[in-house]
Design an enzyme around this catalytic site. Structure first.
Site, short mmCIF file in Angstrom:
data_model
loop_
_atom_site.label_atom_id
_atom_site.label_comp_id
_atom_site.label_asym_id
_atom_site.label_seq_id
_atom_site.Cartn_x
_atom_site.Cartn_y
_atom_site.Cartn_z
N GLU A 199 4.29 -6.11 3.84
CA GLU A 199 4.05 -5.54 5.16
C GLU A 199 5.29 -5.67 6.03
O GLU A 199 6.11 -6.58 5.83
CB GLU A 199 2.88 -6.27 5.84
CG GLU A 199 1.51 -5.97 5.24
CD GLU A 199 0.97 -4.63 5.68
OE1 GLU A 199 1.57 -4.01 6.58
OE2 GLU A 199 -0.05 -4.21 5.13
N HIS A 235 0.83 -1.21 0.00
CA HIS A 235 0.00 0.00 0.00
C HIS A 235 0.87 1.26 0.00
O HIS A 235 1.95 1.29 0.61
CB HIS A 235 -0.99 0.00 1.16
CG HIS A 235 -0.39 -0.05 2.54
ND1 HIS A 235 0.07 1.07 3.18
CD2 HIS A 235 -0.20 -1.07 3.40
CE1 HIS A 235 0.53 0.74 4.38
NE2 HIS A 235 0.38 -0.57 4.54
N ASP A 294 -0.28 4.29 1.05
CA ASP A 294 -0.70 5.27 2.04
C ASP A 294 -0.01 5.05 3.38
O ASP A 294 0.53 3.99 3.68
CB ASP A 294 -2.22 5.26 2.22
CG ASP A 294 -2.76 3.93 2.73
OD1 ASP A 294 -2.27 2.88 2.25
OD2 ASP A 294 -3.66 3.94 3.59
N GLU A 302 -5.15 1.67 2.60
CA GLU A 302 -5.10 0.46 3.42
C GLU A 302 -5.23 0.77 4.90
O GLU A 302 -5.70 -0.06 5.68
CB GLU A 302 -3.78 -0.27 3.16
CG GLU A 302 -3.69 -1.67 3.77
CD GLU A 302 -3.13 -1.69 5.19
OE1 GLU A 302 -3.18 -2.77 5.83
OE2 GLU A 302 -2.64 -0.65 5.67
#
Length: 356
Positions: free
Chosen positions: A159, A69, A71, A130
């Site tokens: 992640e 992601h 963001d 996200e």
């Protein structure tokens, strides 16, 4: 802004971090990513909103998805990025622009037009929103509008995992418990019914709650049921007639969303409980051949993912998915968030060896 994707991965991370991209404001970074990927031979690049998807089409027998992601959570006076020794500080360094930097540099430096040089076709997904409610999640939007863009034999979510493989993820459920009373002047409190006082029993049940630990495929998931917000009060001289307690349940992936709701309602029986957000978890999925092959190639021992990630969304689509990235998850969302440059380098080397 123009991104140089062939720059050293630590430098590329810094460039990504220095483009603010708080959830809902990812357009500038998505523009830069799209522009940089569009110039790479062997890639088809598509975009939906502020999500950018790039794919090879070499006809290889398997496909790996690298997803991350764009963001971040709101800034905390932690931009621009700063380098201190071997650490890069700044909003999003750990969660998860270091992981995105690895994926993008691989797109620019792997031999994407040579089917003999890659083990898999590869899809890159850089998406928006996200860090906010599931309804706004860019990957969810892609799954609804462009399901075929997400296809793969294995999805790797970049992640922060401190360089380990974290399998599956917890589900997350938020509910609001509303307590009602009767408003009165605080000088005549006996004429009222204090709604805030009634929250005491709700908080006691939560404090006494004994969470489960569940082991699946060798990964142990710990549950947690916690009050995360209390709202109430009218004025300094008024007995309040309403109080709201927000409760977050992080549940093991052997529970369904409906099962999690039923469990919370049972714990808080007798109270008005309204569900405000729900995202199911994902089982480890380590028996899937592509996931097992990645684990074997890396030599890592998978552990459970504490927290919700979009591996759950891939799991819903029947695509095995794992979490793997260079950042420390304990630093995510903190004011002093940072990533070790050595960890970014190591993550790039591992994925390059796995893919090529």
């Amino acid at each position: 802004m123009e991104l140089e994707l062939t720059a050293p991965v630590g430098e590329l991370t810094r460039c990504l971090v220095d483009v603010p991209s708080v959830s809902g404001d990812e357009a500038a970074l998505a523009d830069a990513v799209q522009y940089a990927l569009t110039g790479i031979p062997g890639l088809r690049v598509d975009r939906d909103g502020d999500a950018v998807v790039a794919r090879t089409s070499l006809g290889l027998p398997s496909r790996v998805v690298l997803a991350g992601h764009l963001d971040t959570v709101p800034l905390a006076d932690n931009l621009p990025a700063r380098l201190d020794g071997g650490r890069l500080y700044g909003c999003g360094t750990s969660d998860m622009k270091a992981g995105v930097a690895i994926a993008l540099r691989l797109a620019a430096t792997l031999p994407l037009t040579d089917p003999g040089a890659l083990r898999h076709d590869i899809t890159w997904i850089c998406y928006d929103n996200e860090e906010v409610t599931a309804a706004r999640n860019g990957l969810r939007r892609l799954a609804e509008r462009h399901r075929e863009w997400l296809d793969g034999d294995l999805a790797i979510l970049m992640e922060p995992t401190a360089g380990e493989i974290e399998a599956g993820c917890q589900g997350t459920l938020r509910v609001v418990v509303t307590l009602s009373g009767t408003r009165a002047h605080s000088a005549r409190s006996w004429l009222g019914d204090n709604a805030i006082h009634k929250a005491g029993e709700v908080l006691r049940r939560l404090a006494d709650y004994q969470p489960r630990s569940v082991t699946l495929d060798g990964c142990t998931y710990r549950e947690g049921l916690s009050a995360v917000r209390v709202e109430g009060g009218v004025a300094g001289n008024v007995i309040p007639d309403e109080c709201r307690v927000t409760v977050n349940f992080r549940f093991a992936p052997d529970r369904t969303g409906d099962g999690a709701i039923a469990h919370v309602r049972e714990v808080l029986s007798g109270y008005d409980v309204a569900v405000t957000d729900l995202a199911g978890g994902a089982p480890p999925g380590l028996a899937a051949p592509a996931a097992a092959a990645f684990v074997a190639a890396t030599g890592r021992t998978p552990v459970a993912k504490y927290g919700w990630t979009d591996v759950a969304r891939f799991a819903e689509l029947g695509i095995p998915a794992l979490n793997y990235g260079p950042g420390d998850p304990n630093l995510a969302h903190t004011r002093d968030e940072y990533v070790e440059l050595a960890a970014i380098d190591a993550g790039e080397r591992l994925l390059r060896d796995y893919l090529s």
